[in-house]
Design a protein around this motif. Structure first.
Motif, short mmCIF file in Angstrom:
data_model
loop_
_atom_site.label_atom_id
_atom_site.label_comp_id
_atom_site.label_asym_id
_atom_site.label_seq_id
_atom_site.Cartn_x
_atom_site.Cartn_y
_atom_site.Cartn_z
N GLY A 8 0.79 -1.22 0.00
CA GLY A 8 0.00 0.00 0.00
C GLY A 8 0.82 1.27 0.00
N ASP A 9 2.08 1.20 0.40
CA ASP A 9 2.94 2.38 0.38
C ASP A 9 3.28 2.78 -1.05
N THR A 10 3.52 4.07 -1.24
CA THR A 10 4.03 4.58 -2.50
C THR A 10 5.51 4.89 -2.30
N ILE A 11 6.36 4.36 -3.17
CA ILE A 11 7.80 4.62 -3.10
C ILE A 11 8.19 5.42 -4.34
N ILE A 12 8.78 6.57 -4.12
CA ILE A 12 9.19 7.42 -5.24
C ILE A 12 10.69 7.67 -5.12
N ASP A 13 11.41 7.22 -6.14
CA ASP A 13 12.85 7.46 -6.24
C ASP A 13 13.08 8.64 -7.17
N LEU A 14 13.53 9.76 -6.61
CA LEU A 14 13.89 10.93 -7.40
C LEU A 14 15.36 10.81 -7.77
N VAL A 15 15.64 10.63 -9.05
CA VAL A 15 17.01 10.45 -9.52
C VAL A 15 17.44 11.70 -10.27
N ARG A 16 18.51 12.32 -9.80
CA ARG A 16 19.03 13.47 -10.52
C ARG A 16 19.77 12.99 -11.77
N HIS A 17 19.60 13.73 -12.85
CA HIS A 17 20.29 13.37 -14.09
C HIS A 17 21.81 13.33 -13.88
N GLY A 18 22.52 12.73 -14.81
CA GLY A 18 23.96 12.63 -14.72
C GLY A 18 24.66 13.91 -15.16
N ALA A 19 25.99 13.88 -15.12
CA ALA A 19 26.79 15.03 -15.54
C ALA A 19 26.49 15.40 -16.99
N VAL A 20 26.54 16.69 -17.27
CA VAL A 20 26.17 17.17 -18.60
C VAL A 20 27.41 17.48 -19.43
N ASP A 21 27.19 17.58 -20.73
CA ASP A 21 28.29 17.77 -21.68
C ASP A 21 28.50 19.26 -21.93
N TRP A 147 4.50 17.05 -8.62
CA TRP A 147 4.58 16.04 -7.57
C TRP A 147 3.20 15.50 -7.22
N GLN A 148 2.24 16.38 -7.07
CA GLN A 148 0.88 15.94 -6.73
C GLN A 148 0.28 15.10 -7.86
N GLN A 149 0.58 15.45 -9.09
CA GLN A 149 0.11 14.65 -10.22
C GLN A 149 0.66 13.23 -10.13
N ILE A 150 1.94 13.11 -9.81
CA ILE A 150 2.58 11.79 -9.72
C ILE A 150 1.96 10.98 -8.59
N THR A 151 1.81 11.59 -7.42
CA THR A 151 1.30 10.83 -6.27
C THR A 151 -0.16 10.44 -6.45
N GLU A 152 -0.93 11.27 -7.14
CA GLU A 152 -2.34 10.94 -7.38
C GLU A 152 -2.48 9.80 -8.39
N GLN A 153 -1.61 9.77 -9.38
CA GLN A 153 -1.72 8.78 -10.45
C GLN A 153 -1.03 7.46 -10.12
N HIS A 154 -0.13 7.46 -9.15
CA HIS A 154 0.70 6.27 -8.92
C HIS A 154 0.67 5.81 -7.46
N GLY A 155 -0.44 6.02 -6.80
CA GLY A 155 -0.56 5.57 -5.41
C GLY A 155 -0.33 4.07 -5.27
N GLY A 156 0.46 3.69 -4.29
CA GLY A 156 0.73 2.29 -4.02
C GLY A 156 1.76 1.66 -4.94
N GLN A 157 2.42 2.48 -5.78
CA GLN A 157 3.40 1.96 -6.73
C GLN A 157 4.81 2.38 -6.36
N HIS A 158 5.78 1.74 -7.01
CA HIS A 158 7.18 2.14 -6.93
C HIS A 158 7.52 2.85 -8.23
N VAL A 159 7.87 4.14 -8.12
CA VAL A 159 8.05 5.00 -9.28
C VAL A 159 9.47 5.56 -9.29
N VAL A 160 10.08 5.58 -10.46
CA VAL A 160 11.37 6.25 -10.65
C VAL A 160 11.12 7.54 -11.41
#
Length: 224
Positions: A8-21, A147-160
């Motif tokens: 039932g928990d929602t897990i959200i992994d916020l990944v920062r992009h890598g180094a830029v060119d 953020w609210q859009q993500i949490t409303e649409q993906h409740g109970g999921q693991h999201v990257v």
């Protein structure tokens, strides 16, 4: 790091992009690509996430290519659809955006006023917005909407979620009792390229969000 996802928990992994060119600069709306190092950093980040937990339900990205290119590549590998959320784009730094500091301001001794203006923005962004750029309140409002859009649409999921340094800091500022207008909030958090910030949300509305890690890097990766 192991994963313990309660039903039932929602897990959200916020990944920062890598180094830029590109050279050192404020890259906001400027659509710069990842460097080869940045691509490898994201490969390491996603490998660590999937090694700890294979049940990833969704991949979401900022529209900018330093996030979207790798996210699309990884989503295709996993046989998943990629969801683009425009509200997760980086801060628009206006007249400063995408211009190397050495070109924009020159040596500090030749342009002390320019460097002082940049320092004032870093110390108190709410009171010293970049010329021609977004105000931090505007960025905060749209990031929170995303953020609210993500949490409303993906409740109970693991999201990257593949996004940006300022976006991650503002999401944390929304969830935690801090002053997100203060420059100290941004300088106090080490959120390196390719790092992960994990947030757990309970399905019970009276349970506060839990920030499980901030700026976590896989073993052996090089922060930059």
């Amino acid at each position: 790091m192991t994963t313990d996802i309660t039903t039932g928990d929602t897990i959200i992994d916020l990944v920062r992009h890598g180094a830029v060119d590109g050279e050192a600069a404020l890259y906001g709306r400027f659509d710069i690509a990842l460097s080869p190092v940045g691509w490898r950093q994201l490969e390491q980040a996603l490998a660590a996430i999937t090694a700890a937990d294979t049940s990833i339900d969704a991949i979401i990205s900022s529209p900018l290519q330093r996030c979207q290119a790798f996210a699309a590549h990884w989503a295709q590998q996993q046989g998943m659809a990629l969801d683009i959320v425009p509200a997760l784009r980086e801060y628009d730094f206006g007249d400063w955006d995408g211009i190397p500091f050495t070109t924009l301001f020159g040596p500090p001794e030749d342009n002390p006023d320019g460097w002082s203006e940049l320092e004032a923005f870093a110390q108190f962004p709410a009171g010293n917005p970049p010329p021609g750029g977004e105000r931090i309140e505007q960025v905060y409002e749209r990031v929170v909407q995303g953020w609210q859009q993500i949490t409303e649409q993906h409740g109970g999921q693991h999201v990257v979620v593949m996004c940006h340094g300022a976006v991650i800091r503002l999401i944390l500022g929304y969830l935690l009792p801090v002053d997100w207008r203060d420059g100290n909030w941004y300088s106090s958090l080490a959120i390196h390229y390719g790092s992960r910030t994990r947030i757990r949300l309970s399905p019970h509305l009276d349970v506060a969000p839990v920030v499980e890690c901030i700026g976590w890097l896989p073993a052996g990766s090089e922060p930059c």
